[in-house]
Design an enzyme around this catalytic site. Structure first.
Site, PDB file in Angstrom:
ATOM      1  N   PHE A 149       0.785  -1.276   0.109  1.00 12.48           N
ATOM      2  CA  PHE A 149      -0.020  -0.205  -0.075  1.00 12.48           C
ATOM      3  C   PHE A 149       0.918   1.206  -0.128  1.00 12.48           C
ATOM      4  O   PHE A 149       1.729   1.374   0.910  1.00 12.48           O
ATOM      5  CB  PHE A 149      -0.864   0.158   1.133  1.00 12.48           C
ATOM      6  CG  PHE A 149      -1.616   1.227   1.333  1.00 12.48           C
ATOM      7  CD1 PHE A 149      -3.114   1.297   0.404  1.00 12.48           C
ATOM      8  CD2 PHE A 149      -1.449   2.469   1.803  1.00 12.48           C
ATOM      9  CE1 PHE A 149      -3.821   2.617   0.412  1.00 12.48           C
ATOM     10  CE2 PHE A 149      -2.310   3.474   1.789  1.00 12.48           C
ATOM     11  CZ  PHE A 149      -3.578   3.773   1.071  1.00 12.48           C
ATOM     12  N   ASP A 234       9.311   2.825   1.769  1.00 13.31           N
ATOM     13  CA  ASP A 234       8.306   3.629   2.236  1.00 13.31           C
ATOM     14  C   ASP A 234       7.904   3.442   3.665  1.00 13.31           C
ATOM     15  O   ASP A 234       7.508   2.476   4.190  1.00 13.31           O
ATOM     16  CB  ASP A 234       6.969   3.270   1.474  1.00 13.31           C
ATOM     17  CG  ASP A 234       5.686   3.861   1.722  1.00 13.31           C
ATOM     18  OD1 ASP A 234       5.667   4.705   2.763  1.00 13.31           O
ATOM     19  OD2 ASP A 234       4.711   3.936   0.756  1.00 13.31           O
ATOM     20  N   LYS A 263       2.650  11.374   7.040  1.00 10.32           N
ATOM     21  CA  LYS A 263       1.676  11.271   8.075  1.00 10.32           C
ATOM     22  C   LYS A 263       2.014  11.854   9.253  1.00 10.32           C
ATOM     23  O   LYS A 263       1.938  13.306   9.532  1.00 10.32           O
ATOM     24  CB  LYS A 263       1.475   9.880   8.291  1.00 10.32           C
ATOM     25  CG  LYS A 263       0.740   9.029   7.094  1.00 10.32           C
ATOM     26  CD  LYS A 263       0.367   7.765   7.516  1.00 10.32           C
ATOM     27  CE  LYS A 263      -0.469   6.884   6.506  1.00 10.32           C
ATOM     28  NZ  LYS A 263      -1.776   7.818   5.870  1.00 10.32           N
TER      29      LYS A 263
END
Length: 410
Positions: A149, A234, A263
């Site tokens: 993801f 990531d 984030k």
């Protein structure tokens, strides 16, 4: 009608119904309408309190409205919020210097969202492949892992193996090869002279907090170095303290060529992301080849700098590691009592519920009714990612509530 200060005049049910005709269905939220929050706790429009064990998918690593972060934002709001990168501003250099130092890398490319960081990392890797590695024009490939993801843009969903994310959004961008996660032999077979980069999550979050075998990340680093391609990690969900280290790759002593952050970098206040990497890689970009109106804006830089300062003490990394012991011990005690198994590192866990007791969504809704917020992922798996500021008492409460819900479902 008299309404308390900050309190909505409409109920949760009314507000949820009001969204239906005007909001596109990109999410399926739990039926709670949050109005206020502080630390690890949120409050809905009726004044009911909930313990937040999702923390904005790790965007709220420091809890809701951490005072150091809100103070930094307030100070900057009174000075300067946006210039665009058409001009320099007085917060950007300090932000980039501190973030590079925190990660042990050289240069920073500031963006806004995690998906933008991923897209930017792909662009940089391809440019590096053409300018430095000598790959023929338009032939560069990127190897990725199944069940990944990395966001929701059309490029990214094109190499997703989640059909819900892919179906109906093609045609997709070529140039990606998908291999099984945690399989070095498959990765080795997929890498060739056209490979610009291997792009992976050190821990797969959306897949259910899937932690690879010890040695996998070291193997990826050695393989990419030997093959002459880049290792792009990531760390948008796994980074910035979540796993008990600043970056999850630190558990294996690995330094990638590029690290993607987002984030928690915005402190739960503004969207902030970045590609951080080696100077010789990021310097392939020339003015005009990439950009962002809001990337690295003064408000983002001020908040991002405050986030880096918090992490610079090591306090939050230690807290995630110490509280993670409580989380793992509590989940271990529930195995065989409604929990089939779990994976955890730091304050991050994927918990597989016995399917006979309900889906992940069912368990999430039951926990909501008991005052605990979590989010399901695939099948009967739920994710736990409390703020790193969560107290031991709150963690014990959450685990006891999960046990209560599982017992009731049995």
């Amino acid at each position: 009608m008299t309404v308390a200060p900050g309190r909505s005049p409409r109920s949760s049910a009314e507000l949820i119904r009001a969204e239906e005709p005007v909001l596109a269905h990109n999410y399926h939220p739990l039926p709670v309408v949050v109005a206020r929050a502080e630390g690890a706790w949120v409050e809905d429009v009726e004044g009911r309190r909930y313990l937040d064990l999702l923390a904005g998918y790790s965007a709220l690593n420091f809890g809701h409205r951490h005072p150091a972060l809100t103070e930094a934002a307030h100070r900057q709001l009174d000075r300067l919020t946006l210039t665009s990168r058409a001009f320099h501003h007085d917060r950007l250099a300090a932000f980039a210097e501190s973030l590079a130092a925190l990660t042990g890398l050289d240069m920073v490319l500031p963006m806004n969202t995690g998906a933008e960081a991923v897209e930017s990392g792909i662009k940089v890797a391809r440019k590096w492949a053409y300018d430095v590695k000598g790959v023929a024009p338009d032939r560069a490939t990127v190897v990725v892992a199944a069940d990944n993801f990395h966001g929701r843009t059309t490029t990214v969903v094109g190499f997703s193996t989640d059909e819900t994310a892919r179906a109906g959004f093609g045609p997709f961008t070529p140039g990606f090869r998908v291999v099984p996660y945690n399989d070095l032999a498959a990765l080795d077979a997929a890498v060739d002279e056209t490979t610009a980069a291997v792009l992976i999550e050190p821990i797969q979050g959306e897949a259910g907090v899937v932690i690879p075998d010890d040695g996998y990340l070291r193997g990826v680093r050695e393989l990419t170095r030997r093959a002459g391609c880049l290792f792009v990690a990531d760390e948008i969900q796994s980074g910035l303290g979540r796993t008990g280290r600043t970056l999850a790759v630190e558990h294996e002593g690995v330094v990638p060529d590029l690290v993607l952050l987002g984030k928690a970098l915005g402190g739960g206040i503004v969207p902030v992301s970045a590609v951080v990497g080696r100077r010789e890689v990021l310097r392939v970009l020339r003015p005009g080849e990439h950009g962002s109106t809001f990337g690295g804006n003064p408000l983002a830089a001020a908040v991002g700098s405050a986030v880096v300062e918090l992490l610079g003490t090591g306090e939050f990394q230690r807290r995630a590691e110490e509280a993670g012991v409580i989380l793992r011990e509590g989940l271990s005690a529930l195995v065989g009592k409604g929990v089939r198994g779990f994976r955890a590192r730091g304050l991050w866990a994927g918990v597989d519920i016995e399917p006979a007791l309900g889906t992940g969504r069912d368990i999430s809704e039951s926990l909501l009714r008991e005052g605990v917020l979590v989010k399901d992922t695939h099948g009967s798996t739920i994710r736990l990612a409390p703020p790193l500021t969560v107290t031991d008492e709150d963690l014990h409460l959450a685990l006891a509530t999960l046990e209560k819900v599982l017992t009731a479902a049995s």
